[in-house]
Write a protein that holds these residues in place. Structure first.
Motif, PDB file in Angstrom:
ATOM      1  N   PHE A 169      -9.256  -0.248   0.372  1.00 26.19           N
ATOM      2  CA  PHE A 169      -8.236   0.811   0.260  1.00 26.19           C
ATOM      3  C   PHE A 169      -7.226   0.467  -0.833  1.00 26.19           C
ATOM      4  O   PHE A 169      -6.896   1.285  -1.699  1.00 26.19           O
ATOM      5  CB  PHE A 169      -7.549   0.957   1.615  1.00 26.19           C
ATOM      6  N   ALA A 170      -6.749  -0.787  -0.805  1.00 25.11           N
ATOM      7  CA  ALA A 170      -5.789  -1.209  -1.810  1.00 25.11           C
ATOM      8  C   ALA A 170      -6.404  -1.127  -3.195  1.00 25.11           C
ATOM      9  O   ALA A 170      -5.754  -0.698  -4.162  1.00 25.11           O
ATOM     10  CB  ALA A 170      -5.320  -2.636  -1.519  1.00 25.11           C
ATOM     11  N   PRO A 219      -8.137  -7.629   5.856  1.00 27.89           N
ATOM     12  CA  PRO A 219      -9.505  -7.203   6.154  1.00 27.89           C
ATOM     13  C   PRO A 219     -10.130  -6.442   4.993  1.00 27.89           C
ATOM     14  O   PRO A 219      -9.422  -5.888   4.148  1.00 27.89           O
ATOM     15  CB  PRO A 219      -9.335  -6.302   7.379  1.00 27.89           C
ATOM     16  N   ILE A 276      -1.204  -7.288  -2.639  1.00 28.49           N
ATOM     17  CA  ILE A 276      -1.417  -6.637  -1.346  1.00 28.49           C
ATOM     18  C   ILE A 276      -2.423  -7.404  -0.496  1.00 28.49           C
ATOM     19  O   ILE A 276      -2.216  -7.629   0.689  1.00 28.49           O
ATOM     20  CB  ILE A 276      -1.912  -5.180  -1.569  1.00 28.49           C
ATOM     21  N   THR A 277      -3.525  -7.820  -1.134  1.00 24.69           N
ATOM     22  CA  THR A 277      -4.624  -8.306  -0.307  1.00 24.69           C
ATOM     23  C   THR A 277      -4.525  -9.792   0.015  1.00 24.69           C
ATOM     24  O   THR A 277      -5.093 -10.241   0.999  1.00 24.69           O
ATOM     25  CB  THR A 277      -5.970  -8.046  -1.004  1.00 24.69           C
ATOM     26  N   TYR A 301      -3.149  -5.408  -6.689  1.00 23.85           N
ATOM     27  CA  TYR A 301      -4.214  -5.626  -5.705  1.00 23.85           C
ATOM     28  C   TYR A 301      -4.067  -7.010  -5.073  1.00 23.85           C
ATOM     29  O   TYR A 301      -4.145  -7.175  -3.844  1.00 23.85           O
ATOM     30  CB  TYR A 301      -5.564  -5.471  -6.397  1.00 23.85           C
ATOM     31  N   LEU A 307       2.198   1.913  -3.360  1.00 26.48           N
ATOM     32  CA  LEU A 307       1.244   2.584  -4.240  1.00 26.48           C
ATOM     33  C   LEU A 307       1.123   4.062  -3.899  1.00 26.48           C
ATOM     34  O   LEU A 307       1.049   4.912  -4.791  1.00 26.48           O
ATOM     35  CB  LEU A 307      -0.116   1.900  -4.137  1.00 26.48           C
ATOM     36  N   ALA A 354       0.832  -1.203   0.000  1.00 20.39           N
ATOM     37  CA  ALA A 354       0.000   0.000   0.000  1.00 20.39           C
ATOM     38  C   ALA A 354       0.865   1.251   0.000  1.00 20.39           C
ATOM     39  O   ALA A 354       0.611   2.204  -0.742  1.00 20.39           O
ATOM     40  CB  ALA A 354      -0.918  -0.019   1.211  1.00 20.39           C
ATOM     41  N   ARG A 409      -2.888 -13.378   1.220  1.00 18.56           N
ATOM     42  CA  ARG A 409      -1.855 -13.691   2.203  1.00 18.56           C
ATOM     43  C   ARG A 409      -1.116 -14.978   1.894  1.00 18.56           C
ATOM     44  O   ARG A 409      -0.016 -15.191   2.367  1.00 18.56           O
ATOM     45  CB  ARG A 409      -2.488 -13.793   3.580  1.00 18.56           C
ATOM     46  N   ALA A 464      -9.121  -2.847   4.332  1.00 15.20           N
ATOM     47  CA  ALA A 464      -7.785  -2.727   3.746  1.00 15.20           C
ATOM     48  C   ALA A 464      -7.835  -3.099   2.274  1.00 15.20           C
ATOM     49  O   ALA A 464      -7.188  -2.453   1.431  1.00 15.20           O
ATOM     50  CB  ALA A 464      -6.813  -3.619   4.497  1.00 15.20           C
ATOM     51  N   ALA A 465      -8.626  -4.122   1.943  1.00 12.40           N
ATOM     52  CA  ALA A 465      -8.719  -4.520   0.547  1.00 12.40           C
ATOM     53  C   ALA A 465      -9.328  -3.402  -0.284  1.00 12.40           C
ATOM     54  O   ALA A 465      -8.874  -3.106  -1.391  1.00 12.40           O
ATOM     55  CB  ALA A 465      -9.553  -5.786   0.435  1.00 12.40           C
TER      56      ALA A 465
END
Lengths: 509, 644, 150, 357
Positions: D136-137, D130, C23-24, C20, B629, B626, C26, D133-134
């Protein structure tokens, strides 16, 4: 008699200058081919081969540096093709300075690694090829003038760095290496995306040509952003530093030294080279504040984290995060006429001095691990006499990192500070000073353990191991070189003046 | 001036600065055998300093910079004086090393010649004594190496002719002195080292900010150009103040003197001699070279300096009188004598016309004080002998300014400054200072004598006994003669002025008065003692007097710290630190409104917890992605803004 | 809009999906997949840029992509080996910070959890066996603190 | 508008459609646009499923399909070389690597099997960050996409590009395929670097995997003791064919799509197949021959390149008249030097040996 000597000396000088162009590809190919040869022969069969290759690499580097010092920037068109089509190797003063640093630290690492890894029972079989290829890659990054070629080199750097960091193969090291790989892949792909946009906009991959053709538009802005952020991820610049501490502090000591002093440094070198040579059109004051601000926060943050580490190598690793901040301070200062030259000199000087001091510190920490079997700071109390020389090296290295006066670190901070003060940039000046003070705090915290008497009833659990002499003295020599750079700065600054970026030289008149 | 010859001699300058640096690792790591040899070499190399010093002194007009002192026009005649920092016409040696630091320039002019002379003599004696006395020490290598670096740095401070070199050398000297102070590693030495380091680093910070302001204006200028740069600087008042305060720590100006009475007694004797004799004079060099005195009046600075000088002289002498250790007394004496030098600087700031004379006098005084104080410290090597006070007697008299002694000449110089600046008060106060010094020196001799009686160490014979004695005698002899010779060389009129009957009387009366006071005190004390002895022990005979004296002294010296009239070493620092800690504790208690126990987590633990928490959030790859970005978007937006 | 621009747009969108995912997600394998998507999107952009010219197809981006593909597969292979070794050493398929944030990263520090442990006497509540992974992690840490960093 | 679209589409499409009437052209163009649109939708949908799908195994399989679709897209963009390479390496080899890693990380032991959705064990963290957060990303990534898209659409092709120069000077390069010319002549240091990357990845894997047990893929066949009936004959057919294809691609690379990378990928795929069927077994250390092959490509390339400094004037310059022959020689050796590390990376071993039955 004397005139003959003078003549032959002159001829030697000319010959060296002439062969510098050829030395340009050699600083890449010699370590590379040595690495392959070592792999082919097997390091147990020819233990003399890596040091020989290192010596040859240093020789090539010396010829190149001599050529740059005497004949200005050197260039070699690979394959005989002119730049936009072919790839140019180009060494100016900045590159020569970094190649010199790599040669010194590389030689030290090569000499140190053999006894250290053997003594720790680690295999040298894969270390040697990886390390020598890494050396070749470092030199390649310093001299390559092609954006895509730099991408290939960057990937090589990551792929040689990650296994060295993962060598300890415990939870911390493996997770750090994984983080390193994932983030570095993200970084290099972002870099490649930026390069693609730049090629799309200019039709060229050659650094200086792209810099000349580039206009300050949205394409350039997004490309610069992707490239910068990508390189930040690869260099572990705060706040993308997440893999640096565990990776650097869990690697074997010689690998830590190379990673911290050279590998991450080479990427930061690239950040500076790209901003000063390719993106100067985008380098406005707010941009400088953003990147310089990141550097300033990194300086404080790295130092604060370093203060609370219970082990020696993490302290040194966090110090790396802090020290990279100084290099970023160049960008806000270089746009100011009064500060451009001293800031540029100071940042480049800092890169070299930090490399030497950091390598010395990591190798000294390696000596501690070798002798005592751990690097907990508590264990430095009641120091074993075998370590006194290493701790001298550590103290000297820390003195340089905090910028104590006779050391090279002082000179680089002096230059940065005088630039900031001359341009009346009080914030950056304050950052430099505060950074030095914070560095003094964590350095003295470590040195206080060294000086402290052992607690009563202290029993050394196991007898310390005797250090081989070469391991004992390598860090001292590196630290003394960092000290020497504080005493004698002119040669390096003169070398640096060859081919300085236009953004710096334009104010000279 | 013969250029060729001067160049031949000038070659010595970098050698002088570098030779000890080369010897330092050999001493440090050479082990007992080679380290010792290198130590002797180091002692001998001090003598090399005499070459450029004597060359400049020997040149015709070599000391023209000092000629204003007692010059041909009599006491007020300082016409034709070019200024020590300026373009004096005197002989000088210069040498440049463009590749070193930021273009190193070394120079010997009249001022540095005098200081080099002092350095050479003290260096030889102190290092020789160090080699002899620390031979059995476990860490003698470390000590010797630090000594070598300190001496090299001090030499470079004296020789430096450009700002960067001067500052580098000054800072190196400051740091290299730290191992000397903590060498004995007693808790006392450790504390002294901590106080020293803290104050020195603060002072370095102050100095560095001034130096950087100068550098920001002019790069790395010649030292001779610095006063003009400062005078022309928009923040010149601040610069002068910063430089004044920065060097004042080194000079031991009250109230910044506290490190000095802690550090000098804590260090081994040869190191104390160098610290007290040489290193404090670096402050004088700094003021002399950097401050723009003699061109304009700096009223604030002058007032502050004069006030500090008066307080320093009075306070240090009085506190010194209460001390119970010889070396501490000497340290306070150094503080008080430095007060006189500070007075000279203040005068120079107040009366620009008197500045040259003031500095010349200060230099001469510095040479005298350095040699005399060095001799006194070195003679402490015999502390515990009956004879110790005899070695110290002559230098002590000189320090008190006894007629015909070197101190008399030096003080005659100071008085001349007072006359030049038309400050009659100064002359009188100098005599008063002499009186106080006399008392302090009497206290010193008494302490040395008493220590010899109280804890005799005759049995302990060290190797190289005669060498120690030789070094002490050498320094004593030098301290008695060299200032005379120098005065004779540079300003003969000063010499004759010092020999006039009125001057002799002026020098003698404080001494006599002091002696009278001391004798009175002794008799008074003896009488008191007799009475108390009688009342205590009834009718014992007098034949055991000697034993009883010893008993009495023993019983009283055992609890020397508990005496109500003894000021602790480093006077205010210990109460201040203790008070500070108590205050902080009380404030925290108030703030928390909680009982003092159980102990709350220290700020360090809280900070560590916070920083660990932040790091653990940052370290997640998702967070890194994040932030990546955010970084990309931030740079993009700023870049597009640049395009507009 | 030309065909090249259309595919360049698609490449941009794929880039977004790749980042995306990185980042999201895991799971390590998922993150490697995301990086590969990201890589192919960059290659697609290059190929699309090569196609823009009306009169010729630019061979230089093609060569870049060819090089990039081989590099991507090399890096992927190494990352997977690393992930396997990590899994073998820890039993995890996530990075440790996704497992539990503070203690794993700042061992031995006085954070809230360890304070709470200390107050309650430490250790797991009686009757509840320690998890295998936890045990393995502990022994791992012990080893590290014994041998220091290698 | 349509006309312009048609021109665009046609110039990029197979040349067969270019000879029809105007209306045919327009229809063909519209069809091609529809095809491109569907392809794009497929790519995007697959990509999302790959990174965010529910089942990991399905995501890995979908990644392979995604790779094949990507190859089609590149073929549409007039990049047949790349389509070949992507199909062989990007989809094939990477897919095989991912599947093998999936088996190692998840394990096929137990009842769940590869198709069961992975239910995290009790107490383990959720598979994703969470929701806030997703989101936001996603917002950040969306901004980035918008930026890149805006720029990419508006990007004007520059007058002069390195690629145009390459085409102009193609005759001097010794080969007719411009991509091969760029890879092995104009920018040959990139190719050296790339092969070194492969070699380094192999080395790196060796460092990390040193203590791994080598029970890798292929052992299930051995364990079950009975090989499916068709495997033997299929291998007997495929193996010589693959070698043949390798040779063809290598030779063809000089003048049409193909070259060392594609050829090496095919050869590596063959090795993977043999490994999967248990014909090749892992070994801890490479033999001298394997070591020679691993380093041979780079050593030969670098040696010829350095010799060029003396013979032709610059490093990596071929002596005049020798370029085609030298390029072919280098490509031949490179093919082996590319295939072997790829195969070894898949196998996760230091070397390979023939299975003795």
């Amino acid at each position: 008699m004397s005139s003959e000597f003078a003549d032959s000396g002159l001829m030697t000088a000319e010959l060296l200058t002439a062969s510098a162009e050829l030395a340009l590809p050699l600083v890449f190919f010699v370590p590379l081919l040595t690495a392959l040869l070592v792999f082919w022969v097997g390091s147990t069969r020819a233990p003399w081969l890596p040091p020989l290759g290192a010596a040859l690499t240093v020789a090539a580097a010396v010829v190149l540096i001599f050529g740059v010092a005497n004949g200005g920037p050197q260039s070699h068109h690979l394959g005989g093709w002119q730049p936009p089509l072919g790839i140019e190797l180009y060494a100016d003063g900045f590159a020569a300075v970094m190649i010199a640093l790599t040669a010194v630290v590389g030689l030290a690492v090569t000499l140190y690694a053999g006894p250290y890894l053997r003594g720790k029972g680690l295999s040298l079989e894969h270390f040697w090829p990886l390390w020598l290829i890494q050396w070749a890659t470092l030199n390649g990054i310093f001299i390559s003038a092609d954006l895509f070629n730099l991408y290939v080199m960057l990937e090589l750097l990551t792929l040689t760095g990650a296994p060295l960091a993962a060598m300890a193969a415990d939870r911390a090291a493996l997770s750090a290496a994984l983080r390193y790989m994932l983030l570095a892949l993200l970084g290099s792909l972002a870099y490649l995306l930026g390069v693609a946009l730049l090629y799309g906009a200019t039709g060229s991959l050659h650094l200086q040509e792209v810099g000349a053709l580039l206009e300050a538009d949205a394409t350039a802005a997004i490309a610069a952003a992707l490239i910068t952020a990508g390189l930040f991820a690869k260099a572990a610049i705060f706040p993308l530093h997440i893999w640096l501490m565990p990776a650097h502090s869990n690697a074997p000591a010689p690998a830590s030294a190379a990673l911290s002093a050279l590998v991450a440094k080479a990427v930061v070198y690239l950040v500076l080279r790209l901003w000063l040579w390719v993106f100067p059109v985008l380098l406005t004051a707010p941009m400088g504040w953003l990147i310089g601000g990141i550097g300033a926060v990194a300086i404080v943050y790295g130092a604060v984290q370093a203060m609370r580490q219970p082990r020696l190598k993490p302290v040194i690793a966090y110090s790396t995060i802090a020290q990279f901040g100084y290099l970023l301070l160049l960008l806000p200062l270089v746009v100011l006429p009064a500060a451009a030259l001293p800031a540029w000199q100071g940042a480049a000087y800092h890169a070299v001095v930090h490399g030497l001091a950091k390598a010395a510190a990591f190798l000294a920490a390696g000596n501690m691990i070798y002798a005592l079997g751990h690097d907990r700071l508590e264990g430095l109390r009641g120091l074993t006499p075998y370590l006194s020389v290493s701790m001298l090296a550590l103290a000297l290295a820390f003195a340089s990192l905090m910028g104590m006066p006779p050391t090279g670190g002082f000179l680089s901070k002096w230059l940065l500070l005088s630039g900031a003060i001359a341009a009346e940039q009080w914030l950056w000046a304050a950052v430099v000073i505060v950074g030095g003070l914070l560095a003094a705090v964590y350095a003295f915290r470590v040195l206080a353990y060294v000086h402290a008497a052992p607690p009563s009833g202290w029993v050394e659990l196991r007898a310390p191991r005797r250090l081989p002499r070469i391991m004992e003295w390598t860090p001292v020599v590196l630290a003394l070189l960092a000290l020497l750079l504080g005493v004698s700065g002119m040669p390096l600054l003169q070398l640096l003046a060859h081919g300085a970026p236009e953004i710096v030289t334009q104010w000279a008149e | 001036m013969n250029i060729a010859a001067s160049h031949g001699v000038a070659w010595w300058l970098p050698v002088l600065a570098l030779l000890p640096l080369l010897l330092a690792p050999l001493i440090g790591f050479g082990g007992p055998r080679w380290g010792r040899r290198a130590g002797w070499l180091l002692a001998a190399s001090g003598a090399l300093l005499l070459i450029p010093a004597l060359w400049v002194v020997g040149q015709p007009g070599g000391l023209v910079g000092l000629a204003g002192l007692g010059g041909p026009g009599g006491l007020g005649g300082f016409g034709g004086f070019g200024g020590l920092g300026g373009e004096a016409s005197g002989a000088r040696l210069t040498f440049e090393l463009p590749w070193l630091l930021l273009h190193v320039r070394l120079q010997v002019d009249a001022a540095s010649a005098l200081l080099l002379l002092l350095t050479a003599l003290l260096w030889v004696a102190a290092v020789a004594q160090a080699v002899v006395t620390t031979a059995a020490d476990r860490h003698c290598g470390r000590f010797g190496a630090a000594l070598a670096v300190t001496l090299a740095a001090f030499t470079t401070v004296v020789l430096a002719a450009d700002l960067a070199t001067f500052y580098f050398a000054y800072a190196t000297m400051t740091l290299a002195a730290y191992p000397l102070i903590i060498h004995q590693q007693t808790p006392q030495a450790q504390r002294a080292g901590r106080v020293y380091l803290a104050m020195a680093v603060l002072a370095e910070g102050v100095l560095l900010s001034a130096v950087l302001m100068i550098a920001g204006a002019a790069g790395n200028p010649q030292l001779s150009a610095v006063p003009e740069i400062i005078a022309a600087h928009p923040f010149s008042d601040w610069l002068v103040l910063l430089l004044g305060v920065g060097f004042a720590v080194k000079a031991g100006a009250v109230p910044l003197h506290v490190w000095l009475p802690l550090a000098h007694p804590a260090a081994p004797i040869p190191a104390s001699a160098l610290l007290s004799g040489l290193l404090v004079k670096a402050a004088l060099v700094g003021w002399l070279r950097l401050l723009p005195l003699g061109e304009a009046v700096w009223p604030t600075f002058a007032a502050a300096a004069l006030a500090v000088a008066v307080v320093t002289v009075l306070y240090a002498n009085l506190v010194g009188l209460t001390q119970r250790r010889a070396k501490t007394v000497l340290a306070y004496s150094t503080v008080s004598q430095m007060g006189l030098l500070i007075a000279m600087v203040g005068l120079a700031a107040l009366v620009p016309a008197a500045a040259p004379v003031a500095f010349a006098a200060a230099l001469l005084f510095a040479v005298h004080h350095g040699l005399a104080k060095g001799a006194l410290f070195l003679s402490c090597a015999f502390a515990g002998r009956r004879s110790a006070w005899r070695y110290a007697l002559l230098p002590a008299l000189a320090l008190a300014g006894a007629p015909l002694s070197s101190g008399a000449v030096a003080k005659a110089g100071l008085k001349e400054v007072g006359e030049a600046a038309a400050l009659e008060a100064l002359v009188l106060s100098l005599s008063f200072a002499s009186l106080l010094t006399t008392l302090l020196m009497a206290r010193l001799l008494w302490l040395l004598y008493r220590q010899g009686v109280e804890s005799p160490q005759e049995g302990e014979q060290r190797g190289g006994e005669w060498l120690t004695r030789a070094t002490v005698l050498f320094t004593v002899a030098a301290s008695l003669t060299v200032p005379w010779l120098l005065a004779g060389r540079c300003c003969p009129t000063l010499l004759s002025a010092a020999l006039q009957p009125s001057a002799l009387w002026a020098a003698a009366w404080p001494l006599l008065l002091g002696s009278a006071l001391v004798v009175a005190a002794l008799f008074g004390g003896y009488a008191l003692w007799r009475r108390s002895l009688k009342s205590r022990s009834g009718n014992r005979g007098d034949d055991h007097t000697r034993d009883r004296i010893r008993d009495y002294i023993d019983s009283h010296s055992r609890d020397s710290r508990g005496q109500p009239w003894t000021v602790p070493e480093g006077d205010w620092i210990k109460p201040a630190l203790l008070g500070g800690v108590r205050l902080a504790r009380r404030l925290r208690r108030l703030w928390r409104r909680a009982p003092p126990r159980p102990p709350l987590p220290a700020w360090g633990v809280v900070g560590a917890r916070w920083s660990a928490a932040i790091e653990s959030r940052l370290v997640a790859l998702a967070m890194a992605g994040a932030l990546f970005l955010v970084l990309v978007l931030g740079i993009s937006v700023l870049g597009m803004w640049a395009g507009r | 809009m030309s065909q090249a621009a259309f595919y360049a747009l698609v490449a941009g969108a794929l880039t977004g999906i790749g980042i995306y995912g990185l980042i999201t997600q895991r799971h390590l394998l998922r993150r490697v997949l995301a990086v590969n998507i990201l890589g192919s999107s960059v290659f697609l952009l290059l190929v699309a840029l090569a196609r823009r010219h009306p009169d010729y197809v630019d061979p230089v981006p093609h060569a870049m992509v060819l090089t990039g593909i081989v590099i991507a597969v090399s890096a992927t292979a190494f990352a997977l080996v690393l992930a396997r070794r990590y899994h073998a050493a820890t039993g995890l398929t996530h990075l440790p910070e996704d497992e539990e944030s503070e203690e794993a990263l700042a061992p031995g520090l006085l954070n809230r959890r360890s304070l709470a442990d200390r107050r309650s006497g430490g250790g797991p509540p009686p009757g509840q066996p320690e998890r295998r992974q936890g045990a393995r992690r502990r022994s791992d840490e012990d080893r590290r603190s014994d041998e220091g960093a290698q | 508008m349509i006309r312009a679209l048609a021109d665009d589409a046609v110039s990029g499409a197979a040349t067969g459609a270019a000879t029809g009437a105007a209306t045919d052209l327009e229809i063909a163009a519209l069809l091609w646009w529809a095809f491109d649109g569907l392809l794009a939708l497929g790519l995007l949908g697959l990509a999302y499923q790959v990174v965010a799908g529910r089942q990991l195994f399905r995501s890995v399989v979908l990644f392979i399909i995604y790779g094949l679709l990507m190859a089609v897209a590149w073929a549409r963009l007039a990049a047949p070389d790349l389509a070949l390479a992507e199909a062989a390496i990007g989809a094939g080899l990477t897919g095989a690597l991912l599947l093998s890693a999936y088996r190692n990380l998840i394990g096929t032991d137990g009842e769940e099997g590869p198709h069961a959705p992975i239910t995290p064990p009790a107490g383990a963290p959720p598979m994703t960050v969470p929701r806030w957060a997703a989101l936001f990303a996603a917002a950040l990534a969306g901004l980035l996409v918008a930026g890149i898209g805006w720029v990419a659409v508006g990007l004007q092709p520059p007058e002069q590009t390195a690629g145009r120069l390459a085409l102009e000077q193609l005759a001097e390069s010794g080969v007719e395929n411009p991509v091969t010319a760029v890879l092995l002549n104009f920018r040959s240091i990139d190719t050296i670097g790339e092969v070194v990357v492969l070699f380094v990845a192999f080395l790196a894997a060796r460092v990390v995997a040193q203590e791994l047990d080598h029970a890798g893929p292929g052992d299930w066949l051995r364990a079950s003791q009975r090989e499916p009936l068709l495997v033997g004959p299929l291998i007997a057919f495929i193996a010589p064919m693959a070698v043949l294809v390798t040779g063809y691609l290598l030779w063809a690379g000089g003048h049409q799509p193909g070259g060392a990378f594609q050829a090496g990928a095919v050869l590596a795929a063959l090795a993977v197949l043999l490994r999967l069927t248990g014909r090749l077994r892992p070994r801890l250390e490479p033999t001298l021959l394997e070591r020679s092959v691993l380093v041979g490509g780079v050593v030969l390339f670098s040696a010829i390149g350095l010799a060029g400094a003396g013979l032709a004037g610059a490093v990596l310059e071929y002596p005049p008249g020798w370029d085609y022959r030298l390029i072919l020689l280098i490509e031949t050796v490179l093919t082996l030097s590319i295939a072997l590390p790829l195969a070894l990376l898949f196998s996760g071993s230091g070397g390979l040996r023939q299975e003795v039955r």
